[in-house]
Design a protein around this motif. Sequence first.
Motif, PDB file in Angstrom:
ATOM      1  N   PHE A   1       0.859  -1.177   0.000  1.00  0.00           N
ATOM      2  CA  PHE A   1       0.000   0.000   0.000  1.00  0.00           C
ATOM      3  C   PHE A   1       0.897   1.230   0.000  1.00  0.00           C
ATOM      4  O   PHE A   1       2.083   1.144   0.294  1.00  0.00           O
ATOM      5  N   ARG A   2       0.322   2.365  -0.322  1.00  0.00           N
ATOM      6  CA  ARG A   2       1.082   3.603  -0.232  1.00  0.00           C
ATOM      7  C   ARG A   2       0.189   4.718   0.288  1.00  0.00           C
ATOM      8  O   ARG A   2      -1.036   4.654   0.179  1.00  0.00           O
ATOM      9  N   GLN A   3       0.859   5.715   0.858  1.00  0.00           N
ATOM     10  CA  GLN A   3       0.126   6.856   1.403  1.00  0.00           C
ATOM     11  C   GLN A   3       0.890   8.129   1.103  1.00  0.00           C
ATOM     12  O   GLN A   3       2.037   8.286   1.529  1.00  0.00           O
ATOM     13  N   ALA A   4       0.251   9.000   0.360  1.00  0.00           N
ATOM     14  CA  ALA A   4       0.822  10.308   0.054  1.00  0.00           C
ATOM     15  C   ALA A   4       0.391  11.300   1.131  1.00  0.00           C
ATOM     16  O   ALA A   4      -0.630  11.094   1.796  1.00  0.00           O
ATOM     17  N   PRO A   5       1.152  12.362   1.314  1.00  0.00           N
ATOM     18  CA  PRO A   5       0.781  13.361   2.325  1.00  0.00           C
ATOM     19  C   PRO A   5      -0.639  13.887   2.132  1.00  0.00           C
ATOM     20  O   PRO A   5      -1.009  14.270   1.030  1.00  0.00           O
ATOM     21  N   GLY A   6      -1.412  13.853   3.190  1.00  0.00           N
ATOM     22  CA  GLY A   6      -2.768  14.365   3.134  1.00  0.00           C
ATOM     23  C   GLY A   6      -3.769  13.463   2.455  1.00  0.00           C
ATOM     24  O   GLY A   6      -4.930  13.847   2.272  1.00  0.00           O
ATOM     25  N   LYS A   7      -3.339  12.263   2.094  1.00  0.00           N
ATOM     26  CA  LYS A   7      -4.250  11.347   1.397  1.00  0.00           C
ATOM     27  C   LYS A   7      -4.395  10.047   2.175  1.00  0.00           C
ATOM     28  O   LYS A   7      -3.593   9.738   3.050  1.00  0.00           O
ATOM     29  N   GLU A   8      -5.418   9.300   1.832  1.00  0.00           N
ATOM     30  CA  GLU A   8      -5.636   8.019   2.475  1.00  0.00           C
ATOM     31  C   GLU A   8      -4.680   6.971   1.909  1.00  0.00           C
ATOM     32  O   GLU A   8      -4.176   7.102   0.801  1.00  0.00           O
ATOM     33  N   ARG A   9      -4.470   5.952   2.728  1.00  0.00           N
ATOM     34  CA  ARG A   9      -3.654   4.836   2.282  1.00  0.00           C
ATOM     35  C   ARG A   9      -4.370   4.123   1.142  1.00  0.00           C
ATOM     36  O   ARG A   9      -5.575   3.855   1.234  1.00  0.00           O
ATOM     37  N   GLU A  10      -3.636   3.814   0.074  1.00  0.00           N
ATOM     38  CA  GLU A  10      -4.268   3.180  -1.077  1.00  0.00           C
ATOM     39  C   GLU A  10      -3.549   1.895  -1.465  1.00  0.00           C
ATOM     40  O   GLU A  10      -2.333   1.747  -1.286  1.00  0.00           O
TER      41      GLU A  10
END
Length: 124
Positions: free
Chosen positions: A37-46
């Motif tokens: 999974f990945r998570q960008a700043p300010g975003k949900e884990r995807e």
Amino acid sequence: QVQLVEAGGGVVQAGGSLRLSCAASGRTFSSYGMGWFRQAPGKEREFVSAINWSSGATHYAASLKGRITISRDNAKNTVYLQMNSLKPEDTGVYYCAARNRIAIATSAGAYDYWGQGTQVTVSL
């Protein structure tokens, strides 16, 4: 106790490649499903990708298919994520996850164990 340790993140220019690794320990993982999974700043884990440790069956996020490859090395108890043609929007913290079910899952809530994450930064 299951432990997942990611490695391989870093800073790369757009168009470049990285290979992330996830070293798993504490269990026999032949009956586990593994995911990235990945998570960008300010975003949900995807969801990024998942693999059935036993059969090697794989699944990819539609938006990333063609640029990423998940694989596993049974002898090393390690799962890999090869990422090519990286884009700035691929920037984020990448997490390895394990679930005590063989079936592939794309929801973060379906996973029981998580690594600490590894930062991937893609610059222009």
